[in-house]
Design an enzyme around this catalytic site. Structure first.
Site, mmCIF file in Angstrom:
data_model
loop_
_atom_site.group_PDB
_atom_site.id
_atom_site.type_symbol
_atom_site.label_atom_id
_atom_site.label_comp_id
_atom_site.label_asym_id
_atom_site.label_seq_id
_atom_site.Cartn_x
_atom_site.Cartn_y
_atom_site.Cartn_z
ATOM 1 N N ASP A 152 4.048 6.633 12.019
ATOM 2 C CA ASP A 152 3.722 6.702 10.489
ATOM 3 C C ASP A 152 2.363 7.482 10.522
ATOM 4 O O ASP A 152 1.405 6.836 10.825
ATOM 5 C CB ASP A 152 3.791 5.484 9.866
ATOM 6 C CG ASP A 152 3.177 5.444 8.387
ATOM 7 O OD1 ASP A 152 2.877 6.125 7.996
ATOM 8 O OD2 ASP A 152 3.502 4.365 7.788
ATOM 9 N N SER B 251 3.881 0.331 1.314
ATOM 10 C CA SER B 251 2.645 1.192 1.421
ATOM 11 C C SER B 251 1.545 0.698 0.518
ATOM 12 O O SER B 251 1.262 -0.465 0.695
ATOM 13 C CB SER B 251 3.397 2.515 0.892
ATOM 14 O OG SER B 251 2.304 3.467 1.152
ATOM 15 N N GLN B 252 1.357 1.219 -0.750
ATOM 16 C CA GLN B 252 0.260 0.747 -1.398
ATOM 17 C C GLN B 252 0.556 -0.846 -2.098
ATOM 18 O O GLN B 252 -0.008 -1.724 -2.111
ATOM 19 C CB GLN B 252 0.123 1.569 -2.581
ATOM 20 C CG GLN B 252 -0.767 0.818 -3.767
ATOM 21 C CD GLN B 252 -1.006 1.833 -5.261
ATOM 22 O OE1 GLN B 252 -1.880 2.388 -5.274
ATOM 23 N NE2 GLN B 252 -0.036 1.728 -5.999
ATOM 24 N N HIS C 63 6.642 7.231 7.813
ATOM 25 C CA HIS C 63 5.981 6.357 6.616
ATOM 26 C C HIS C 63 7.331 5.479 5.775
ATOM 27 O O HIS C 63 7.199 4.737 5.165
ATOM 28 C CB HIS C 63 5.138 6.945 5.331
ATOM 29 C CG HIS C 63 4.217 5.996 4.650
ATOM 30 N ND1 HIS C 63 3.840 5.141 5.307
ATOM 31 C CD2 HIS C 63 4.391 5.864 3.337
ATOM 32 C CE1 HIS C 63 3.070 4.213 4.269
ATOM 33 N NE2 HIS C 63 3.808 4.927 3.012
ATOM 34 N N TYR D 158 2.054 3.991 -3.756
ATOM 35 C CA TYR D 158 1.030 4.956 -4.426
ATOM 36 C C TYR D 158 1.585 6.238 -5.163
ATOM 37 O O TYR D 158 2.730 6.791 -4.804
ATOM 38 C CB TYR D 158 0.432 5.758 -3.276
ATOM 39 C CG TYR D 158 -1.109 6.279 -3.783
ATOM 40 C CD1 TYR D 158 -2.262 5.340 -3.891
ATOM 41 C CD2 TYR D 158 -1.205 7.791 -3.597
ATOM 42 C CE1 TYR D 158 -3.389 5.897 -4.282
ATOM 43 C CE2 TYR D 158 -2.472 8.279 -4.043
ATOM 44 C CZ TYR D 158 -3.652 7.251 -4.316
ATOM 45 O OH TYR D 158 -4.821 7.999 -4.572
#
Length: 343
Positions: free
Chosen positions: A276, A190-191, A310, A95
């Site tokens: 996370d 992630s994204q 994360h 992201y």
């Protein structure tokens, strides 16, 4: 951060019921059919990077709506030799990041793979080394960020465009000279992991799927569980637009990576970090435990990082991913050596 979600035994069996739209498959079939009325029109331009061991192509192709999507293609130098075809990895970005610079995508080419790094439309100006693809579509009122752009109608939502671009990136990779179209995998964190899962549910013949600490999974739980961005964008929007929750979560139900994961067919390697706060572990396990539920099934593995947030496994992930993917697609074909190598 301390452990805050379900304990590990509960995570390993966590299978939430999702509000899956009855027309989910029709919605996405129509989306891709409309997109494919535009020719892929892959264009590549060689770039002199001063790195003689790799060839770099500045690529672009038609994504959602025919919009031009940028990408880097990085492959071993002299990869096109006779009938040899190399496996490829399509990489999706986290992201706010963009495709960055080509020297940041050397790991897979160093192992004999072709890497296609897709730019995320409209992103790339808050982290990393930048992006180069605009998103020409506007939206109604939205909170800063991308998650609430078009949030009242799934046809208008930003992520619909992003996921569609992800599918087209696979088609672009398969069209790159020297790529074996039967050995194309998708990967991201992630994204990027959420995009990889969505593409896995929309493209039936991938060689493998790598999803690290994936975003956009079990979105409604994530919004209730974490106050961190990007999910907090949705909270901020609904705190102002108090009557929009039903429409917003209906829209997001068409974009939840868990629903795509249920439709996947390719082997998958996940990772999760138990501390996370951005992509809570139960949301990742919701996708992992549901993966390939609606198909004939596929082998899945998940690596657990108990003490990480994360960042998950960070640089340790490639050490795990390379032998895993090579075990699926076989070793990359031998390519020509650089001049002056003595061979």
């Amino acid at each position: 951060m301390a452990l805050f979600d379900l304990d590990l035994p509960a995570l390993q069996t966590y299978r939430p019921e999702l509000d899956e739209p009855a027309d989910f498959d029709a919605f996405w079939a129509t989306t891709l059919d409309e997109t494919r009325t535009h020719d892929l029109d892959l264009r590549t331009t060689p770039v002199d990077t001063g790195m003689p061991l790799v060839d770099v192509l500045d690529a672009e192709f038609a994504g959602f709506g025919g919009h031009r999507i940028k990408a880097w293609v990085v492959r071993p130098a002299r990869a096109i030799t006779g009938d040899a075809r190399l496996p490829a990895v399509v990489q999706y970005i986290g992201y706010n990041g963009g495709r960055g610079l080509p020297h940041e995508a050397l790991a897979w080419p160093a192992a004999g793979y072709v890497a296609l790094v897709m730019d995320s439309r409209g992103q790339g100006s808050r982290s990393g080394s930048g992006g180069h693809t605009p998103d020409p579509v506007g939206s109604g009122p939205a909170a800063p960020g991308y998650l609430t752009r078009g949030i009242l109608d799934p046809h208008d939502h930003y992520v619909r465009r992003l996921f569609t671009d992800g599918v087209r990136a696979v088609e672009a990779a398969r069209a790159v000279e020297g790529v074996d179209p039967a050995r194309v995998a998708v990967a991201g964190a992630s994204q990027g992991g959420g995009i990889a899962l969505a593409v896995a549910g929309l493209v039936p013949d991938l060689a493998g799927v790598i999803a690290d600490v994936p975003f956009l999974c079990h979105i409604r739980r994530a919004v209730d569980l974490t106050d961190r961005d990007p999910y907090a964008e949705i909270t901020r929007y609904l705190a102002v637009h108090r009557g929009h929750a039903d429409d917003a979560f209906r829209t997001l139900s068409y974009l939840d990576a868990v629903t795509f994961a249920r439709r996947a067919t390719a082997p998958a390697l996940f990772s999760v970090a138990l501390r996370d706060p951005v992509c809570p572990p139960s949301t990742v396990y919701a996708a992992y435990n549901s993966y390939a539920d609606l198909t004939s099934g596929a082998p899945t593995e998940i690596d657990v990082y108990r003490y990480n947030e994360h960042e998950g496994g960070g640089g340790h992930r490639f050490v795990r991913q390379l032998p895993w993917l090579t075990g699926l697609v076989g070793p990359a074909a031998t390519v020509g050596r650089a001049a002056g190598s003595g061979a």
